[in-house]
Design a protein around this motif. Structure first.
Motif, PDB file in Angstrom:
ATOM      1  N   TYR A  42       0.830  -1.212   0.000  1.00 38.93           N
ATOM      2  CA  TYR A  42       0.000   0.000   0.000  1.00 38.93           C
ATOM      3  C   TYR A  42       0.862   1.259   0.000  1.00 38.93           C
ATOM      4  O   TYR A  42       0.433   2.311  -0.463  1.00 38.93           O
ATOM      5  CB  TYR A  42      -0.905  -0.013   1.234  1.00 38.93           C
ATOM      6  CG  TYR A  42      -1.921   1.112   1.292  1.00 38.93           C
ATOM      7  CD1 TYR A  42      -1.871   2.085   2.290  1.00 38.93           C
ATOM      8  CD2 TYR A  42      -2.948   1.191   0.359  1.00 38.93           C
ATOM      9  CE1 TYR A  42      -2.805   3.095   2.353  1.00 38.93           C
ATOM     10  CE2 TYR A  42      -3.885   2.213   0.416  1.00 38.93           C
ATOM     11  CZ  TYR A  42      -3.815   3.147   1.426  1.00 38.93           C
ATOM     12  OH  TYR A  42      -4.745   4.152   1.487  1.00 38.93           O
ATOM     13  N   ASP A  43       2.097   1.147   0.463  1.00 35.94           N
ATOM     14  CA  ASP A  43       2.995   2.293   0.560  1.00 35.94           C
ATOM     15  C   ASP A  43       3.855   2.491  -0.687  1.00 35.94           C
ATOM     16  O   ASP A  43       4.729   3.364  -0.697  1.00 35.94           O
ATOM     17  CB  ASP A  43       3.927   2.133   1.769  1.00 35.94           C
ATOM     18  CG  ASP A  43       3.184   2.199   3.089  1.00 35.94           C
ATOM     19  OD1 ASP A  43       3.654   1.577   4.062  1.00 35.94           O
ATOM     20  OD2 ASP A  43       2.129   2.859   3.143  1.00 35.94           O
TER      21      ASP A  43
ATOM     22  N   ASP B 292       0.744   4.602  -4.680  1.00 40.36           N
ATOM     23  CA  ASP B 292       0.550   4.335  -3.250  1.00 40.36           C
ATOM     24  C   ASP B 292      -0.736   5.021  -2.789  1.00 40.36           C
ATOM     25  O   ASP B 292      -1.119   6.076  -3.307  1.00 40.36           O
ATOM     26  CB  ASP B 292       1.743   4.847  -2.451  1.00 40.36           C
ATOM     27  CG  ASP B 292       1.843   6.349  -2.448  1.00 40.36           C
ATOM     28  OD1 ASP B 292       1.697   6.956  -1.369  1.00 40.36           O
ATOM     29  OD2 ASP B 292       2.041   6.929  -3.540  1.00 40.36           O
ATOM     30  N   ARG B 293      -1.417   4.388  -1.905  1.00 43.15           N
ATOM     31  CA  ARG B 293      -2.651   4.927  -1.319  1.00 43.15           C
ATOM     32  C   ARG B 293      -3.717   5.228  -2.370  1.00 43.15           C
ATOM     33  O   ARG B 293      -4.598   6.057  -2.147  1.00 43.15           O
ATOM     34  CB  ARG B 293      -2.360   6.155  -0.460  1.00 43.15           C
ATOM     35  CG  ARG B 293      -1.472   5.822   0.722  1.00 43.15           C
ATOM     36  CD  ARG B 293      -0.916   7.049   1.434  1.00 43.15           C
ATOM     37  NE  ARG B 293      -0.233   6.674   2.666  1.00 43.15           N
ATOM     38  CZ  ARG B 293       0.980   6.174   2.709  1.00 43.15           C
ATOM     39  NH1 ARG B 293       1.661   5.983   1.612  1.00 43.15           N
ATOM     40  NH2 ARG B 293       1.529   5.851   3.869  1.00 43.15           N
TER      41      ARG B 293
ATOM     42  N   ARG C  99      -3.807   6.936  -5.051  1.00 38.27           N
ATOM     43  CA  ARG C  99      -3.992   8.321  -5.487  1.00 38.27           C
ATOM     44  C   ARG C  99      -4.198   8.423  -6.986  1.00 38.27           C
ATOM     45  O   ARG C  99      -4.792   9.376  -7.485  1.00 38.27           O
ATOM     46  CB  ARG C  99      -2.793   9.157  -5.048  1.00 38.27           C
ATOM     47  CG  ARG C  99      -2.745   9.404  -3.541  1.00 38.27           C
ATOM     48  CD  ARG C  99      -1.594  10.283  -3.168  1.00 38.27           C
ATOM     49  NE  ARG C  99      -0.306   9.602  -3.335  1.00 38.27           N
ATOM     50  CZ  ARG C  99       0.873  10.202  -3.198  1.00 38.27           C
ATOM     51  NH1 ARG C  99       0.924  11.492  -2.944  1.00 38.27           N
ATOM     52  NH2 ARG C  99       1.988   9.521  -3.341  1.00 38.27           N
TER      53      ARG C  99
ATOM     54  N   ASP D  12      -5.754  -4.720   0.626  1.00 34.63           N
ATOM     55  CA  ASP D  12      -4.745  -4.319   1.598  1.00 34.63           C
ATOM     56  C   ASP D  12      -4.651  -5.313   2.760  1.00 34.63           C
ATOM     57  O   ASP D  12      -3.576  -5.499   3.325  1.00 34.63           O
ATOM     58  CB  ASP D  12      -5.047  -2.924   2.130  1.00 34.63           C
ATOM     59  CG  ASP D  12      -4.971  -1.875   1.038  1.00 34.63           C
ATOM     60  OD1 ASP D  12      -5.757  -0.910   1.094  1.00 34.63           O
ATOM     61  OD2 ASP D  12      -4.142  -2.044   0.124  1.00 34.63           O
TER      62      ASP D  12
END
Length: 125
Positions: free
Chosen positions: A30-31, A53-54, A56, A74
């Motif tokens: 996820y990072d 990541d996340r 976006r 996740d």
């Protein structure tokens, strides 16, 4: 190890589907920006799609748009490449890669530092 692990490849008929998975035991995916790439026999490796990541941003190339989708689970630390309406031209070794987090993901291979060994997807009648 920081090597990613792909799975889910196989052999299907044209029009069939496969779901490829990408995971790693130590990286929290996820990072990271995650990219999916493929290399067909006798051809250069090409980017298929990516997700930042996340979540976006995400991107998918025109030749698979509407047929391929990238998603995350996740809780399982897994990224998926859902492939539908497969065509013989989709036959390739598929790789996932993890790279430095950026708001816009990229299909430039140099932005990815961690790669998997690949999984074979074969589409034939």
């Amino acid at each position: 190890q920081f090597e990613l692990v792909e799975s889910g490849g196989g052999s299907v008929h044209p029009g069939g589907s496969l779901r490829l998975s990408c995971t790693n035991a130590r990286l929290v995916l996820y990072d990271y920006n995650i990219g999916w790439f493929r290399q067909a026999p006798g051809r250069e490796r090409e980017g298929v799609g990516c997700i930042s990541d996340r979540d976006r941003s995400s991107f998918i190339i025109d030749s698979v748009k509407g047929r391929f989708t990238i998603s995350r689970d996740d809780a399982k630390n897994t990224i998926y490449l859902q492939m539908s309406s497969l065509e013989p031209e989709d036959t390739a070794v598929y790789y996932c890669a993890a790279g430095v987090p950026r708001r816009l993901c990229s299909l430039v291979e140099g932005t990815y530092g961690y790669w998997g060994q690949g999984t074979q997807a074969t589409v034939s009648s």
